[in-house]
Design an enzyme around this catalytic site. Structure first.
Site, PDB file in Angstrom:
ATOM      1  N   LEU A   1     -77.218   3.332 -53.551  1.00 43.35           N
ATOM      2  CA  LEU A   1     -76.237   3.900 -52.629  1.00 43.35           C
ATOM      3  C   LEU A   1     -75.918   5.328 -53.030  1.00 43.35           C
ATOM      4  CD1 LEU A   1     -73.905   0.801 -52.224  1.00 43.35           C
ATOM      5  CD2 LEU A   1     -75.549   1.696 -50.577  1.00 43.35           C
ATOM      6  N   GLU A   2     -76.306   6.279 -52.193  1.00 43.52           N
ATOM      7  CA  GLU A   2     -76.117   7.690 -52.496  1.00 43.52           C
ATOM      8  C   GLU A   2     -74.963   8.292 -51.710  1.00 43.52           C
ATOM      9  OE1 GLU A   2     -79.826   9.706 -52.042  1.00 43.52           O
ATOM     10  OE2 GLU A   2     -80.939   8.209 -53.189  1.00 43.52           O
TER      11      GLU A   2
END
Length: 572
Positions: A397-398
């Site tokens: 998850l960026e």
């Protein structure tokens, strides 16, 4: 000329995007809603027209300038230097249980805008180099007893000066405070409860301080087990390989608060922490692209045998908060069918490989921000594992990650899947600079079930190493000095891997030749082939390496996996 394709393109209406998030902070931007007529800007000297009045800048890093200015006749200029990130802050009075929108106009080098002390969830947002004025915006809600917050801007180590102007903390008027002291009131429920570590017989917890609290009580599965005065506790006497639910309350002379949200901690087995079952001691992870972005189109059966863990990229968000699904891109993969995909997964597993589903990517916006969405996440990933035969999950998850509820979700998933579940993570370099970061906190929270963190040593720019010095991407020092932060920050060596692009076309920056990756592995495990940075000790149990992606590797004749795979598998 074909454009450079950066980190993990995601499907858009025009095809698969190719831009990479560069050194992003873990955060979720929230749209600023319509304000009520009574709302005001609570920030003082918001346009820096009165110099630095009401503002404090670290290490004398700030000054005011006449140009560039977004509005009025002045703006803030702050210059990072050495180990100082040029943090300028102001204490702003607010009202409890109120919503505020936070914004500022920024220009120049890397710039961050955030708020702490909200009594709920502290937030921040950022932008890389901005050649012209750009507005940063986010929002926050104050806790039941919050009367002031700290608003801040800062730059980044080794980067250019930044400018900021027209800061706004827009919401109910916080006023000047004062009035008659009514005496103590029952404190609010603690926020930010997380698991900071486990052993086979204990679980360590931490949480945010609550204004007005004089102590805290810790509950295990609904029963009070200890009371402390600080914001951390270790609960002992637990059984090995067992999941427990914990909550915390705040106390003072007026009484006890409601219980916090629950977190789940799973104790380690008697043989130590970590998950992954039969993953090799030293393993190579590769991301497999469920889309065509110019790299070689592959089926799972085409992936090189050098890869021990294959992360299928990516699961997709659904309309249900926290829930994910997976849709095989049969058309983009030349007619690859779901049945063939499932059969290929089984064949890889029969050959001793692990195949997992990756959640996130550059544009993946899966939000796990409360207990309900944590449950949805765990249930939906478990459903995918059952449907396709995946061995576990990868967290990539960026665009924001809540350590409390993501940890809760992953422990809930582990309780369903069992101790053989493979759990990997692929944070960006910025996410693992400090143990206080949300990604690092999550990794430590789930250390008992974590297989490996393969940090992305690319699309990063310059970053701090564990020795406090700044290193630039693309060097052996960058790999070893940044890995040291994780190795000395609480992760086991077996939970640390080096994530690199398979070719220059696979990332916007940070590619190094396989020989440099191998030198870094030698340096960390044997203290040979180091650059200028030399770790204080060796880590012979280092897990291995990761690449984006198996497809880009295949495009280059599998040069990366043949070289790095051989090195990893030959480690002692």
């Amino acid at each position: 000329m074909e454009p450079v394709l950066k980190r993990r393109g995601r499907r858009t209406r025009l095809g698969y995007g190719a831009g990479a998030v560069t050194a992003a902070l873990a955060l979720t931007l929230t749209a600023v809603g319509q304000a009520s007529a009574a709302d005001v800007n609570n920030a003082r000297n918001a346009g820096f027209e009165s110099g630095l009045s009401d503002w404090t800048c670290s290490a004398n890093s700030g000054t005011t300038v006449a140009s560039p200015a977004h509005g009025g006749s002045a703006a803030l200029k702050a210059t990072p230097a050495g180990q100082d990130n040029a943090r300028c802050s102001q204490t702003v009075k607010v009202k409890p249980n109120s919503s505020y929108s936070l914004s500022a106009w920024v220009q120049g080098g890397y710039t961050y805008l955030g708020v702490t002390g909200t009594g709920t969830t502290d937030v921040s947002t950022w932008t890389p180099d901005a050649p012209s004025w750009k507005q940063l915006s986010t929002s926050f809600t104050t806790g039941a007893s919050t009367t002031s917050v700290t608003v801040y801007t800062h730059g980044w180590y080794g980067q250019a000066a930044y400018f900021a102007d027209d800061v706004s903390v827009f919401g109910p008027d916080g006023g000047g405070g004062g009035g008659t002291d009514p005496g103590p009131t029952v404190p609010a429920a603690p926020a930010g409860l997380s698991v900071t570590g486990t052993t086979s017989s204990s679980a360590s917890l931490s949480w945010n301080a609550v204004s007005g609290a004089t102590g805290y009580s810790v509950y295990r599965d609904g029963t009070k087990v200890t009371a402390v005065t600080g914001t951390s506790a270790t609960v002992t006497g637990l059984a090995a390989s067992t999941s427990y639910s914990f909550q915390v309350t705040a106390t003072n002379a007026a009484g006890e608060s409601p219980k916090s949200g629950a977190v789940t901690a799973r104790t380690a087995g008697t043989g130590g922490g970590g998950g992954g079952g039969s993953v090799p001691k030293h393993a190579v992870t590769g991301y497999w692209q469920n889309f065509n972005n110019g790299a070689a189109v592959q089926r799972i059966s085409d992936v090189s045998a050098q890869y021990d863990i294959i992360a299928v990229s990516f699961a997709d968000a659904t309309g249900t908060p926290g829930a994910v699904t997976f849709n095989l891109d049969s058309a983009g993969l030349n007619g690859y069918t779901v049945d063939q995909f499932k059969a290929d997964i089984k064949a890889k597993q029969a050959a001793g490989k692990k195949v997992i589903i990756s959640v996130g990517g550059e544009k993946g916006t899966i939000s796990v921000n409360d207990s309900a969405s944590a449950t949805n996440f765990a249930n939906s990933v478990w459903s995918l594992m059952q449907t396709y035969g995946f061995d576990g999950v990868d967290i990539d998850l960026e665009n924001g990650l809540n350590p409390t509820y993501m940890s809760q979700a992953l422990h809930a998933l582990s309780a369903k899947a069992g101790p053989n579940m493979v759990l990997t993570m692929a944070p960006q370099t910025i996410d693992m600079q400090s143990t206080s970061g949300s990604y690092f906190q999550t990794a430590l929270n789930v250390k008992d079930i974590l297989t490996v963190v393969n940090m992305q040593y690319y699309n990063s720019g310059a970053m701090l190493g564990c020795d406090g010095k700044v290193y630039s991407q693309g060097t052996v020092d960058f790999l070893t000095a940044l890995a040291c932060i994780q190795l000395e920050g609480g992760l086991a060596p077996s939970q640390v891997g080096l994530g690199l692009p398979a070719s220059t076309r696979a990332a916007g920056g940070g590619y190094v030749a396989p020989s440099v990756v191998n030198n870094a592995l030698d340096c960390l495990t044997k203290a040979v082939n180091c650059g200028s940075f030399k770790p204080s000790r060796t880590y012979p149990d280092l897990r291995g390496a990761m690449t984006w992606s198996t497809n880009w590797d295949a495009t280059a004749g599998n040069a990366w996996s043949n070289a790095v795979g051989a090195k990893v598998h030959a480690l002692p």
